[in-house]
Design an enzyme around this catalytic site. Structure first.
Site, short mmCIF file in Angstrom:
data_model
loop_
_atom_site.label_atom_id
_atom_site.label_comp_id
_atom_site.label_asym_id
_atom_site.label_seq_id
_atom_site.Cartn_x
_atom_site.Cartn_y
_atom_site.Cartn_z
CE LYS A 70 -6.99 -15.89 -53.85
NZ LYS A 70 -7.15 -17.07 -54.74
NE ARG A 103 -0.48 -23.29 -56.87
CZ ARG A 103 -1.52 -22.70 -56.31
NH1 ARG A 103 -1.57 -21.38 -56.22
NH2 ARG A 103 -2.53 -23.40 -55.85
#
Length: 194
Positions: free
Chosen positions: A14, A128
């Protein structure tokens, strides 16, 4: 102009797509995660409440999130669309958002659902965290397997309940978030042509 809600599990992409939408369409990006991290870093009373929830992998209380979103939406220009990233996450938040947007005379155009198998998320979160460490940035406190598991459970329990709410309003647009960043962007971009 478009007003969007992005819904997806942690690590679904997102934030990456929101950055592209800001760049390509000039939308105001309201990431509740970013708002909450700033409030936490500032040590505000709302930030302290948020920190306790985030560290436990739980959803932040509605009144905290709704207040931050309301404040952010009031800063957009009249001609500017917006992206809500990470909000709403519950039916109560969706109802509060609907009331807020009605008061502002702002329609919601699309609720984009990032569909991705849960097993793919752990790899994305680990990547990440590794990228953050590699760049010398702080790793998010919720970028670990234990917090991910709790956040995915919360997502499945609370957020998925939103889909019937938005389906009834004919706003849900499902995209395949397992594809490349470019392909996901193309899927989202096609909504702007409609």
């Amino acid at each position: 102009m478009a007003n969007l809600v992005l819904i997806g599990a942690p690590g679904a992409g997102k934030g990456t797509q929101a950055e592209r939408l800001v760049r390509d369409h000039g939308l105001l990006h309201i990431s509740t995660g970013d708002l909450l991290r700033r409030a936490i870093a500032a040590g505000t009373p709302l930030g302290q409440k948020a920190k306790a929830a985030v560290d436990d992998g739980k959803l932040v209380p509605d009144e905290v999130v709704i207040g931050l979103v309301n404040e952010s939406l009031s800063q957009k220009t009249d001609a500017q669309g917006f992206i809500l990233d990470g909000f709403p996450r519950t039916l109560e938040q969706a109802t509060a958002l609907e009331v807020l947007l009605e008061e502002m005379s702002e329609p919601l155009h699309h609720v984009i659902v990032f569909e991705i198998p849960i097993v793919s998320l752990a790899d994305r979160i680990a990547q990440r965290a590794a990228q953050s460490r590699g760049s010398g940035a702080d790793v998010r406190s919720d970028d670990n397997a234990e917090a991910l598991s709790r956040r995915v459970d919360e997502f499945a329990r609370a957020t998925v309940a939103l889909l019937p709410f938005y389906d009834q309003r004919n706003l849900v647009r499902r995209i395949d978030a397992t594809q490349s960043i470019e392909d996901v962007a193309t899927q989202i971009g096609s909504l702007f042509a409609k």
